[in-house]
Design a protein around this motif. Structure first.
Motif, PDB file in Angstrom:
ATOM      1  N   LEU A 128     -68.004  80.923  96.868  1.00  0.00           N
ATOM      2  CA  LEU A 128     -67.370  79.907  96.036  1.00  0.00           C
ATOM      3  C   LEU A 128     -68.345  79.432  94.953  1.00  0.00           C
ATOM      4  O   LEU A 128     -67.980  79.311  93.779  1.00  0.00           O
ATOM      5  CB  LEU A 128     -66.901  78.735  96.907  1.00  0.00           C
ATOM      6  CG  LEU A 128     -66.204  77.588  96.191  1.00  0.00           C
ATOM      7  CD1 LEU A 128     -64.895  78.051  95.563  1.00  0.00           C
ATOM      8  CD2 LEU A 128     -65.957  76.446  97.175  1.00  0.00           C
ATOM      9  N   CYS A 129     -69.580  79.199  95.344  1.00  0.00           N
ATOM     10  CA  CYS A 129     -70.613  78.771  94.410  1.00  0.00           C
ATOM     11  C   CYS A 129     -70.814  79.809  93.302  1.00  0.00           C
ATOM     12  O   CYS A 129     -70.870  79.462  92.109  1.00  0.00           O
ATOM     13  CB  CYS A 129     -71.921  78.526  95.166  1.00  0.00           C
ATOM     14  SG  CYS A 129     -73.253  77.882  94.143  1.00  0.00           S
TER      15      CYS A 129
ATOM     16  N   VAL B  16     -62.017  80.510  90.006  1.00  0.00           N
ATOM     17  CA  VAL B  16     -62.280  81.006  91.356  1.00  0.00           C
ATOM     18  C   VAL B  16     -61.120  81.903  91.797  1.00  0.00           C
ATOM     19  O   VAL B  16     -59.975  81.443  91.855  1.00  0.00           O
ATOM     20  CB  VAL B  16     -62.459  79.828  92.344  1.00  0.00           C
ATOM     21  CG1 VAL B  16     -62.670  80.328  93.765  1.00  0.00           C
ATOM     22  CG2 VAL B  16     -63.605  78.931  91.901  1.00  0.00           C
TER      23      VAL B  16
ATOM     24  N   VAL C 167     -61.445  84.160  97.240  1.00  0.00           N
ATOM     25  CA  VAL C 167     -62.707  83.429  97.441  1.00  0.00           C
ATOM     26  C   VAL C 167     -62.396  82.008  97.903  1.00  0.00           C
ATOM     27  O   VAL C 167     -62.996  81.503  98.854  1.00  0.00           O
ATOM     28  CB  VAL C 167     -63.558  83.428  96.151  1.00  0.00           C
ATOM     29  CG1 VAL C 167     -64.761  82.488  96.275  1.00  0.00           C
ATOM     30  CG2 VAL C 167     -64.006  84.848  95.811  1.00  0.00           C
ATOM     31  N   PHE C 168     -61.438  81.359  97.245  1.00  0.00           N
ATOM     32  CA  PHE C 168     -61.061  80.010  97.646  1.00  0.00           C
ATOM     33  C   PHE C 168     -60.467  80.004  99.049  1.00  0.00           C
ATOM     34  O   PHE C 168     -60.792  79.138  99.868  1.00  0.00           O
ATOM     35  CB  PHE C 168     -60.079  79.391  96.648  1.00  0.00           C
ATOM     36  CG  PHE C 168     -59.860  77.933  96.901  1.00  0.00           C
ATOM     37  CD1 PHE C 168     -60.738  76.995  96.402  1.00  0.00           C
ATOM     38  CD2 PHE C 168     -58.788  77.504  97.674  1.00  0.00           C
ATOM     39  CE1 PHE C 168     -60.554  75.647  96.672  1.00  0.00           C
ATOM     40  CE2 PHE C 168     -58.601  76.162  97.945  1.00  0.00           C
ATOM     41  CZ  PHE C 168     -59.482  75.221  97.435  1.00  0.00           C
TER      42      PHE C 168
ATOM     43  N   ALA D 256     -63.125  80.070 101.724  1.00  0.00           N
ATOM     44  CA  ALA D 256     -63.775  78.763 101.908  1.00  0.00           C
ATOM     45  C   ALA D 256     -62.831  77.794 102.609  1.00  0.00           C
ATOM     46  O   ALA D 256     -63.245  77.040 103.495  1.00  0.00           O
ATOM     47  CB  ALA D 256     -64.230  78.208 100.553  1.00  0.00           C
TER      48      ALA D 256
ATOM     49  N   VAL E 167     -66.893  71.715  96.430  1.00  0.00           N
ATOM     50  CA  VAL E 167     -66.526  72.017  95.045  1.00  0.00           C
ATOM     51  C   VAL E 167     -67.189  71.014  94.094  1.00  0.00           C
ATOM     52  O   VAL E 167     -67.754  71.402  93.065  1.00  0.00           O
ATOM     53  CB  VAL E 167     -64.990  72.039  94.872  1.00  0.00           C
ATOM     54  CG1 VAL E 167     -64.593  72.007  93.402  1.00  0.00           C
ATOM     55  CG2 VAL E 167     -64.398  73.259  95.570  1.00  0.00           C
TER      56      VAL E 167
END
Length: 175
Positions: A119-120, A129, A133-134, A137, A150
């Motif tokens: 995420l980073c 994003v 990927v989201f 997380a 976030v």
């Protein structure tokens, strides 16, 4: 070398903001001295980053790994130097810090850390994003902690951009 002089914390127009920063951080660092050029921004900055660093449920380790990854991606050496020791205090290992540039190829990170670092990377490198990927997380973090992660990533992208744009590197002597 900073691109503009650091603000004088003893100037009457800076005293209240300087006192606010010292009450929170116990000292006036390079970034804070620069922010004093705008007392309302300096005070708001402290409020926001105190919330991110001290008032969230997100684990300190995950928070600091994200901060260090943002610093590494953005080439913000001052930010890295400030947060790597805190990351170690919060439970990150030196092996994890060393592996951050190629974290996806490392076995030093658990599933939650890997999702946070993905995420980073997406937020820092691309802003947008990808859904997968989201979703990764979201699968490992409660909603509150996901929002806190976030905001931490976004906030520390702001920090590195301010540091780098103003040339704040910690080597300057503060009067």
């Amino acid at each position: 070398m900073a691109r503009i002089p650091y603000a004088d914390p003893t100037a009457p127009e800076h005293e209240a903001a300087a006192a606010h920063i010292v009450a929170s951080r116990k000292k006036l660092g390079h970034l804070h001295r620069m922010l004093l050029h705008s007392p309302p921004v300096a005070m708001g900055w402290i409020e926001m980053y105190d919330a991110v660093r001290r008032k969230t449920l997100l684990s300190g380790k995950l928070r600091e790994l994200a901060m260090c990854q943002v610093a590494a991606i953005n080439g913000a050496d001052y930010e890295w130097a400030a947060h790597a020791p805190i990351a170690l205090q919060e439970g990150a290992t030196q092996a994890q810090l060393d592996a951050l540039p190629d974290w996806s190829a490392s076995e030093a990170f658990d599933a939650t850390e890997r999702a946070a670092l993905a995420l980073c990377d997406a937020m820092t490198r691309h802003v947008h994003v990808p859904e997968e990927v989201f979703a990764a997380a979201r699968a490992v973090l409660p909603e509150r902690e996901l929002v806190e992660l976030v905001v931490t990533i976004a906030g520390y992208n702001c920090v590195s951009r301010v540091l780098e744009a103003l040339g704040i590197n910690g080597a300057d002597k503060l009067a």
